[in-house]
Design a protein around this motif. Sequence first.
Motif, PDB file in Angstrom:
ATOM      1  N   SER A  70       0.838  -1.194   0.000  1.00 42.07           N
ATOM      2  CA  SER A  70       0.000   0.000   0.000  1.00 42.07           C
ATOM      3  C   SER A  70       0.876   1.248   0.000  1.00 42.07           C
ATOM      4  N   ASP A  71       0.277   2.375  -0.342  1.00 39.87           N
ATOM      5  CA  ASP A  71       1.005   3.640  -0.287  1.00 39.87           C
ATOM      6  C   ASP A  71       1.075   4.130   1.159  1.00 39.87           C
ATOM      7  N   GLU A  80      -6.278  -0.992   7.641  1.00 40.38           N
ATOM      8  CA  GLU A  80      -5.736  -0.534   6.360  1.00 40.38           C
ATOM      9  C   GLU A  80      -5.947  -1.581   5.279  1.00 40.38           C
ATOM     10  N   CYS A  81      -5.624  -2.826   5.605  1.00 44.04           N
ATOM     11  CA  CYS A  81      -5.784  -3.899   4.631  1.00 44.04           C
ATOM     12  C   CYS A  81      -7.257  -4.046   4.231  1.00 44.04           C
ATOM     13  N   ASP A  83      -9.559  -1.743   4.243  1.00 44.52           N
ATOM     14  CA  ASP A  83      -9.898  -0.605   3.379  1.00 44.52           C
ATOM     15  C   ASP A  83      -9.406  -0.825   1.951  1.00 44.52           C
ATOM     16  N   ILE A  84      -8.176  -1.320   1.821  1.00 45.76           N
ATOM     17  CA  ILE A  84      -7.608  -1.583   0.491  1.00 45.76           C
ATOM     18  C   ILE A  84      -8.434  -2.627  -0.244  1.00 45.76           C
ATOM     19  N   SER A  87     -11.934  -1.380  -1.227  1.00 42.72           N
ATOM     20  CA  SER A  87     -11.881  -0.438  -2.345  1.00 42.72           C
ATOM     21  C   SER A  87     -11.707  -1.158  -3.676  1.00 42.72           C
ATOM     22  N   ARG A  88     -11.280  -2.409  -3.613  1.00 47.23           N
ATOM     23  CA  ARG A  88     -11.101  -3.212  -4.830  1.00 47.23           C
ATOM     24  C   ARG A  88     -12.228  -4.216  -5.026  1.00 47.23           C
TER      25      ARG A  88
END
Length: 109
Positions: A70-71, A80-81, A83-84, A87-88
Amino acid sequence: MRIRNVFFSPTGGSKKIADSFCARLRKELGFEVVHTDITPVKARGQSFDGEGILVFSFPVYGGRVPVQISDRDYDDALLECADILRSRGYRLAGSGAFVAEHSYAEYFV
């Protein structure tokens, strides 16, 4: 149906845990397991068909998702994971944190 075991594992700890977890899922559900190692740079950026179960494993550095994934402390790494992945287009059923040898461990012994 299949279980897609996708892992980022520079020292092999995340892979070992993911393999064990996927083996148990295979035993319980009878699904095929497909392994994808995204540790090498050339393996990243793949897309998947979205069918079946995704088991996505990675180490946590300084409480964060590795920059290679991730950025952006374990404190928020699972969030965070999630959310990533959301979003996909993935629907999440759960997440977990497991203990494995850290890549820096040999330097502190």
